[in-house]
Design an enzyme around this catalytic site. Structure first.
Site, PDB file in Angstrom:
ATOM      1  N   GLU A 155     -22.931 -71.225  46.055  1.00 38.78           N
ATOM      2  CA  GLU A 155     -22.622 -72.545  46.611  1.00 38.78           C
ATOM      3  C   GLU A 155     -22.741 -72.526  48.134  1.00 38.78           C
ATOM      4  O   GLU A 155     -22.364 -71.549  48.786  1.00 38.78           O
ATOM      5  CB  GLU A 155     -21.212 -72.982  46.200  1.00 38.78           C
ATOM      6  CG  GLU A 155     -20.932 -74.441  46.547  1.00 38.78           C
ATOM      7  CD  GLU A 155     -19.648 -74.981  45.924  1.00 38.78           C
ATOM      8  OE1 GLU A 155     -18.929 -74.216  45.275  1.00 38.78           O
ATOM      9  OE2 GLU A 155     -19.387 -76.180  46.105  1.00 38.78           O
TER      10      GLU A 155
ATOM     11  N   ASP B  80     -19.223 -68.316  43.106  1.00 45.09           N
ATOM     12  CA  ASP B  80     -18.403 -69.270  43.853  1.00 45.09           C
ATOM     13  C   ASP B  80     -17.753 -68.462  44.972  1.00 45.09           C
ATOM     14  O   ASP B  80     -16.834 -67.682  44.719  1.00 45.09           O
ATOM     15  CB  ASP B  80     -17.353 -69.872  42.915  1.00 45.09           C
ATOM     16  CG  ASP B  80     -16.490 -70.908  43.618  1.00 45.09           C
ATOM     17  OD1 ASP B  80     -16.966 -71.519  44.593  1.00 45.09           O
ATOM     18  OD2 ASP B  80     -15.336 -71.083  43.204  1.00 45.09           O
TER      19      ASP B  80
ATOM     20  N   ASP C 288     -12.316 -70.654  38.868  1.00 43.02           N
ATOM     21  CA  ASP C 288     -13.320 -69.960  39.697  1.00 43.02           C
ATOM     22  C   ASP C 288     -14.506 -69.508  38.848  1.00 43.02           C
ATOM     23  O   ASP C 288     -15.649 -69.556  39.291  1.00 43.02           O
ATOM     24  CB  ASP C 288     -12.680 -68.758  40.399  1.00 43.02           C
ATOM     25  CG  ASP C 288     -11.534 -69.176  41.290  1.00 43.02           C
ATOM     26  OD1 ASP C 288     -11.798 -69.655  42.398  1.00 43.02           O
ATOM     27  OD2 ASP C 288     -10.374 -69.067  40.853  1.00 43.02           O
TER      28      ASP C 288
END
Lengths: 160, 160
Positions: free
Chosen positions: A70, A8, A143
């Protein structure tokens, strides 16, 4: 056996997870997860070096074959998103230098892979991640859960 | 003697220049400049690897002490600017890993350093670069001239 590094992207907090799945496994296994933080007291370039070093270290230790990261969209905070993109570039760069294949997971893909619904809320994704994998930690940060969801998305798309 | 690596960030075309100045010199000397291109046929992560490798190679060869790199602002093409930011992250990362200090040059700083006027046109900057340094090449591309202007800006700001 497939091992995936889920990231992430961020420069203040970087969600990192390593997931593994054997053909006979029903579930993916979380081998490692962390929320890697860099101090705001450091210069931005020092933070980039710490991020690159951490990614290199984890790749060396766990030897994943794929990076799932991502995709990034513009939000209201222009300065932050640029720095996130720069950190994202470093993560992709170090992963590609180590021979990993790169999979880019969009937010709707992540939502569908974890909840089956492309417009699921962040809370629904987090909740499903906790059902989809066994987490042995008492506290897994958002996270880390995001990084796990991003890795799960790569597994789901590989099945398809 | 100070040696500066000037970079005009990009992933399709990356302007690179190495400038040097001794205390006794009136002018900065361009030791090297190039427009480094990566093919659109490659995957983005492969292009990032080529960019990082090129920056590493040039740092190793010329041993600059400072990276001067243009700051990035959002423009209309969201996808391109994100990829430029990712490439910019890789350039800063490799430079910081090699111990270079990082100087970020904003467009107005570049304009003032080269033309003395913060709202100068791109053409005026290009024209002044050709006056400020001796270029032995017959044809220096705009990306190289930009990279030279960015390096000159770091020299100018160090004087101040």
């Amino acid at each position: 056996m497939t091992r995936i590094l889920g990231i992430d992207p961020g420069f203040e907090r970087l969600g990192i997870a390593i997931l593994e799945k054997n053909k006979s496994d029903k579930k993916e296994t979380v081998l490692f997860s962390e929320c890697f933080k860099t101090s705001a007291k450091l210069e931005f370039n020092e933070r980039l070096v710490l991020i690159g070093d951490e990614v290199k270290k984890i790749i060396k230790k766990y030897k994943p074959e794929i990076l799932s990261i991502e995709t990034l969209f513009l939000n209201t905070n222009q300065k932050t998103v640029m720095h996130v993109a720069e950190a994202r570039g470093v993560v992709i760069y170090e992963s590609a230098c180590s021979g990993l294949k790169i999979f880019e997971a969009s937010p709707p893909q992540i939502k569908i892979a974890t909840t089956g619904y492309g417009k699921a809320s962040k809370e629904q994704v987090m909740k499903m991640v906790k059902i989809l994998v066994d987490l042995d930690k008492n506290k897994t940060s958002d996270d880390e859960l995001d990084a796990i969801a991003i890795a799960l998305t790569a597994f789901a798309c590989m099945r398809g």
